[in-house]
Design an enzyme around this catalytic site. Structure first.
Site, PDB file in Angstrom:
ATOM      1  N   ASP A  12      41.666   6.117  79.305  1.00 24.46           N
ATOM      2  CA  ASP A  12      41.145   6.940  78.204  1.00 24.46           C
ATOM      3  C   ASP A  12      41.583   6.276  76.898  1.00 24.46           C
ATOM      4  O   ASP A  12      42.477   5.425  76.878  1.00 24.46           O
ATOM      5  CB  ASP A  12      41.702   8.375  78.263  1.00 24.46           C
ATOM      6  N   SER A  13      40.952   6.695  75.807  1.00 18.13           N
ATOM      7  CA  SER A  13      41.375   6.180  74.515  1.00 18.13           C
ATOM      8  C   SER A  13      42.773   6.687  74.162  1.00 18.13           C
ATOM      9  O   SER A  13      43.446   6.091  73.328  1.00 18.13           O
ATOM     10  CB  SER A  13      40.384   6.619  73.435  1.00 18.13           C
ATOM     11  N   CYS A  75      37.260   9.263  80.105  1.00 17.01           N
ATOM     12  CA  CYS A  75      36.916   9.411  78.687  1.00 17.01           C
ATOM     13  C   CYS A  75      35.404   9.594  78.625  1.00 17.01           C
ATOM     14  O   CYS A  75      34.649   8.718  79.084  1.00 17.01           O
ATOM     15  CB  CYS A  75      37.342   8.157  77.929  1.00 17.01           C
ATOM     16  N   GLU A 152      45.738  15.042  69.117  1.00 13.65           N
ATOM     17  CA  GLU A 152      46.624  13.874  69.098  1.00 13.65           C
ATOM     18  C   GLU A 152      47.831  14.120  68.185  1.00 13.65           C
ATOM     19  O   GLU A 152      48.884  13.518  68.348  1.00 13.65           O
ATOM     20  CB  GLU A 152      45.863  12.624  68.636  1.00 13.65           C
ATOM     21  N   CYS A 190      34.904  16.291  76.444  1.00 13.38           N
ATOM     22  CA  CYS A 190      35.917  15.364  75.933  1.00 13.38           C
ATOM     23  C   CYS A 190      37.196  15.703  76.687  1.00 13.38           C
ATOM     24  O   CYS A 190      37.559  16.883  76.794  1.00 13.38           O
ATOM     25  CB  CYS A 190      36.109  15.564  74.429  1.00 13.38           C
ATOM     26  N   HIS A 192      40.134  15.397  75.905  1.00 17.07           N
ATOM     27  CA  HIS A 192      41.208  15.985  75.091  1.00 17.07           C
ATOM     28  C   HIS A 192      41.112  17.514  75.024  1.00 17.07           C
ATOM     29  O   HIS A 192      42.093  18.175  74.699  1.00 17.07           O
ATOM     30  CB  HIS A 192      41.138  15.457  73.653  1.00 17.07           C
TER      31      HIS A 192
HETATM   32  N1  DGL Z   1      39.082  11.674  75.244  1.00 15.76           N
HETATM   33  C1  DGL Z   1      37.915  11.020  74.749  1.00 15.76           C
HETATM   34  C2  DGL Z   1      36.675  11.596  75.386  1.00 15.76           C
HETATM   35  O1  DGL Z   1      36.726  12.190  76.455  1.00 15.76           O
HETATM   36  C3  DGL Z   1      37.708  11.028  73.263  1.00 15.76           C
HETATM   37  C4  DGL Z   1      38.787  10.644  72.368  1.00 15.76           C
HETATM   38  C5  DGL Z   1      38.376   9.682  71.278  1.00 15.76           C
HETATM   39  O2  DGL Z   1      37.574   9.998  70.394  1.00 15.76           O
HETATM   40  O3  DGL Z   1      38.879   8.579  71.352  1.00 15.76           O
HETATM   41  O4  DGL Z   1      35.591  11.448  74.841  1.00 15.76           O
END
Ligand code: DGL
Length: 279
Positions: A12-13, A75, A152, A190, A192
Site C-alpha cells: 500500500d502507499s 491499495c 495518516e 480506500c 485507509h
Molecule cells: N490506501 C490507498 C487506497 O486504498 C490510498 C492512499 C493514498 O492516497 O496514497 O487507495
C-alpha cells in the site's frame, strides 16, 4: 522470519493496507508476509496515473526481489490505476482490492444501488463503478481527498475528522437523492478508511451498510492460494508470532510506521526496515 514457506507481498502507499494484512493473517496461518508501505511517496491518490504506475511498479519490484510468491495490492488507488502494469511486470499471481470489493457489494446489496468513496485518482478512474456495473449494480462515487491525510496524521478519533466525514457523506447522500438512487451499501474504496468506520456509520442512516474489501480480498487470496500454490509449498506449523511471520518495510519514518501501524494492524509492530525506492 523463517524461510522456505510461501511469501505473500502486501503493498500500500501507507498504513491502509495493514487492514488487509490483518484480515490475511488468520486466513493464511502457514504463510509469511512482506508488507511494504510506500510512506515517503504517499498520498498516491492525488498523483497522476503515470506517477502512480511508476511508484506501484517500483514497489512491486521491491517485493519480488524480497522473494514474494504472490502479491496483494492492498491499495485501491494502485489497483485502479496500475493493476494491469503490475500484472505485466510481476512473475507471480497478483490480486487487487477492487474486484473483490465489488463482489462483496454485489453479495450484500439488496437494492443494487451502491455508494463508493475513495481518493481523487481512484474515483477519477471509475474503476469501481465499472466493476460494480459489470455486476449489475448502479453506483454513485465521491472523492474524499482529505481523509487519507487525516488518517495518516493519526486523527482517527478526532472531531475535525468526524466533521469532514459528515460533510462528505451528507453531500453524497444528497447527490444520491437527486439521482433517485436508493443506496443500501457504502463501499470504503480506500484501505485507509476502515479506521474511520464508526464515523462513517454515524454519518449515514442505519439502512446503509458500510463495507470494505479487506475481508473479501483475504478470502479470495486464500482461495487462490489453496487451489494454485499452497499444495507445493512447505506447510509450516501456522503458530508463528507476528514478528516471525511478517517483515515490515517503509520508505519513510520507522517510528511513525510502528506507532500508527499498530492501530491499523491491531498488534504491536516490533521492527520496521527502512527502504529507499527512489523518487
Ligand atoms: N490506501 C490507498 C487506497 O486504498 C490510498 C492512499 C493514498 O492516497 O496514497 O487507495
Amino acid at each position: 522470519m523463517t524461510t522456505g514457506r510461501l511469501k505473500i507481498g502486501v503493498f500500500d502507499s501507507g498504513f491502509g493496507g495493514l487492514t488487509v494484512l490483518r484480515a490475511l493473517l488468520p486466513l493464511l496461518p502457514h504463510a509469511e508476509f512482506l508488507y511494504l508501505g510506500d510512506t515517503a511517496r504517499l498520498p498516491y491518490g492525488s498523483k497522476s496515473r503515470a506517477t502512480i504506475v511508476r511508484y506501484a511498479l517500483s514497489s512491486t519490484r521491491f517485493l519480488i526481489e524480497q522473494g514474494a510468491d504472490f502479491l496483494v495490492i492492498a491499495c485501491n488507488t494502485a489497483t485502479a490505476l496500475a493493476l494491469k502494469e503490475i500484472h505485466d511486470a510481476a512473475p507471480v499471481p497478483v490480486l487487487g482490492v477492487i474486484e473483490t470489493g465489488a463482489n462483496e457489494a454485489r453479495s450484500r446489496s439488496k437494492t443494487g444501488d451502491i455508494l463508493v468513496i475513495g481518493t481523487d485518482a481512484m474515483i477519477g478512474s471509475h474503476a469501481y463503478a465499472a466493476a460494480c456495473s459489470a455486476r449489475g449494480l448502479r453506483t454513485l462515487e465521491k472523492a474524499c481527498p482529505l481523509l487519507v491525510p487525516l488518517v495518516e496524521e493519526g486523527w482517527i478519533d478526532h472531531p475535525v475528522t468526524a466533521e469532514v466525514v459528515r460533510i462528505y457523506l451528507t453531500e453524497l447522500l444528497e447527490q444520491a437523492q437527486e439521482a433517485e438512487l436508493d443506496p443500501d451499501t457504502l463501499v470504503l474504496g480506500c484501505t485507509h478508511y476502515p479506521l474511520l468506520r464508526p464515523m462513517m456509520e454515524a454519518a449515514v442512516s442505519p439502512g446503509i451498510r458500510v463495507i470494505d474489501s479487506a475481508q473479501a480480498t483475504a478470502s479470495q487470496a486464500a482461495r487462490m492460494l489453496a487451489s494454485h500454490m499452497l499444495p507445493g509449498q512447505p506447510p509450516g506449523d501456522g503458530t508463528g508470532t507476528l514478528s516471525s511471520r511478517c517483515r515490515f518495510f517503509a520508505t519513510d519514518s520507522v517510528a511513525k510506521f510502528q506507532g500508527l501501524g499498530a492501530r491499523f494492524l491491531g498488534s504491536a509492530i516490533d521492527e520496521v526496515e527502512l527502504v529507499d525506492l527512489g523518487g
